[in-house]
Every structure is written in C-alpha cells, then in structure tokens.
Design an enzyme around this catalytic site. Structure first.
Site, PDB file in Angstrom:
ATOM      1  N   HIS A  73       0.822  -1.201   0.000  1.00 51.13           N
ATOM      2  CA  HIS A  73       0.000   0.000   0.000  1.00 51.13           C
ATOM      3  C   HIS A  73       0.861   1.258   0.000  1.00 51.13           C
ATOM      4  CE1 HIS A  73      -2.905  -2.729   2.410  1.00 51.13           C
ATOM      5  NE2 HIS A  73      -3.109  -2.873   1.111  1.00 51.13           N
ATOM      6  N   LYS A 128       6.575   5.541   7.270  1.00 48.80           N
ATOM      7  CA  LYS A 128       6.219   4.598   8.335  1.00 48.80           C
ATOM      8  C   LYS A 128       7.474   4.038   8.989  1.00 48.80           C
ATOM      9  CE  LYS A 128       2.103   3.268   5.805  1.00 48.80           C
ATOM     10  NZ  LYS A 128       1.525   2.312   4.882  1.00 48.80           N
ATOM     11  N   ASP A 142      -6.643  -5.961  -1.892  1.00 47.17           N
ATOM     12  CA  ASP A 142      -5.336  -6.398  -2.384  1.00 47.17           C
ATOM     13  C   ASP A 142      -5.453  -7.435  -3.497  1.00 47.17           C
ATOM     14  OD1 ASP A 142      -4.114  -4.618  -0.689  1.00 47.17           O
ATOM     15  OD2 ASP A 142      -3.677  -6.100   0.856  1.00 47.17           O
TER      16      ASP A 142
END
Length: 183
Positions: free
Chosen positions: A61, A70, A169
């Site tokens: 993602h 992140k 997904d």
C-alpha cells in the site's frame, strides 16, 4: 540504536540496543531527536497496531495524497517486510527491499513517503506496530500487486502457498498500471 543502510538509500533498518538479564529486557524504540538526526526529519502523528495470522499478506500500500512515512516493527512473531520505491523521479524507482522483522530481532524499518509497503506473516501470528507521518486517508490509498512479475519480490511463502489477501489487495494494480508518486 544503530542505523543499517539498505540497497535503497532512503530505506533504513534500525537495530536497538537491548539491555537484558534473567528478569527480561529493556530497549528504547523511538527517540525523536535521534531519529531526526539519523534517519529522517519527520513528525509522527499516528500509531497503528495490527495482528495477523500466518500466511496473511497486507499490502503493498501507498498513498498519492496524505502520504505516510512509516516506522515499523514487530512485537510478537515475525514478518517479511517490504518497501517498493514508487517515486517516479527517484534513482531507485521500481526497486524493492525486504527483510525479516521479528519480536526476537527487535529491528525496525523506516519506509519513507512515496514507497509502497507491505508485510507477510511467517510465524503462527504476528503483531505489527507502525508510526505514521500523516493520518490515514483511505481515498488516496493505492494497492500494488504483491506478485507483480516486473518487481519479482522474493516472498518467503510458507509451504509455497499463495498468501491470504484482502479483497482490495486481490484487485491490486500491476507496477505498470499503478499510479506513480509525483511528490
């Protein structure tokens, strides 16, 4: 804490200094001034925690707007963690890096904004924590196919079985059709 460089210069592995004895252990997982000096000058605004069973693959993602850098780690179990450079003007555009993150090795990985990110659970279950540099914005999220032949990510699939994916997904873009990060 120690920074380990990867084949993609902006993606970093962080190895903590662990202090332990027969009572257990202690480690520092994040320190703002150290992170800014050694990894990236960013501000984290959201922390997330997920639990997944063996064979589940979450990702890959990334966001086109409200992009998230992140800082990720595992507190229970183990995963194979992957970052793919989706930054169209980057020298490492289209390259991927993957590594094992586990409760045992206590490593963290810094995944900058503009990278697709995902992980595959290799242990019976895993708990995955991540600090994010922007708030989650589902309208700008893109899913990139984990098995895209152009990327050829070497996922360590348990017993060679296809991973369990979310509906989103399962409908992921190939690398060639996925929108690229322009930022």
């Amino acid at each position: 804490m120690k920074v380990v460089n990867t084949d993609i210069p902006d993606v970093k592995i962080i190895e903590p200094r662990v202090f332990g004895d027969d009572r257990g252990f202690f480690l520092e997982t994040f320190r703002d001034d150290w992170f800014r000096e050694n990894c990236a000058d960013v501000t984290f605004v959201q922390d997330n925690h997920s639990k997944s069973s063996q064979g589940i693959l979450r990702g890959l993602h990334y966001q086109l707007e409200h992009t998230q850098g992140k800082l990720v780690r595992v507190t229970h179990g183990s995963v194979f963690d992957v970052a793919v450079d989706m930054r169209k003007n980057s020298v490492s555009y289209g390259q991927w890096f993957g590594t094992e993150l586990s409760a045992e090795n206590k490593r963290q990985m810094w995944v900058p904004a503009g990278f697709a990110h995902g992980f595959y659970v290799t242990s019976e279950s895993a708990e995955f924590l991540y600090k994010c540099t922007d708030y989650y914005h589902p309208e700008s999220e893109v899913s990139l196919a984990y098995n895209d032949t152009k990327l050829s990510i070497d996922w360590p699939l348990v017993n060679g079985k296809a991973p369990s994916l979310s509906a989103k997904d399962e409908q992921a873009h190939s690398f060639d059709t996925a929108p690229k990060f322009e930022g």
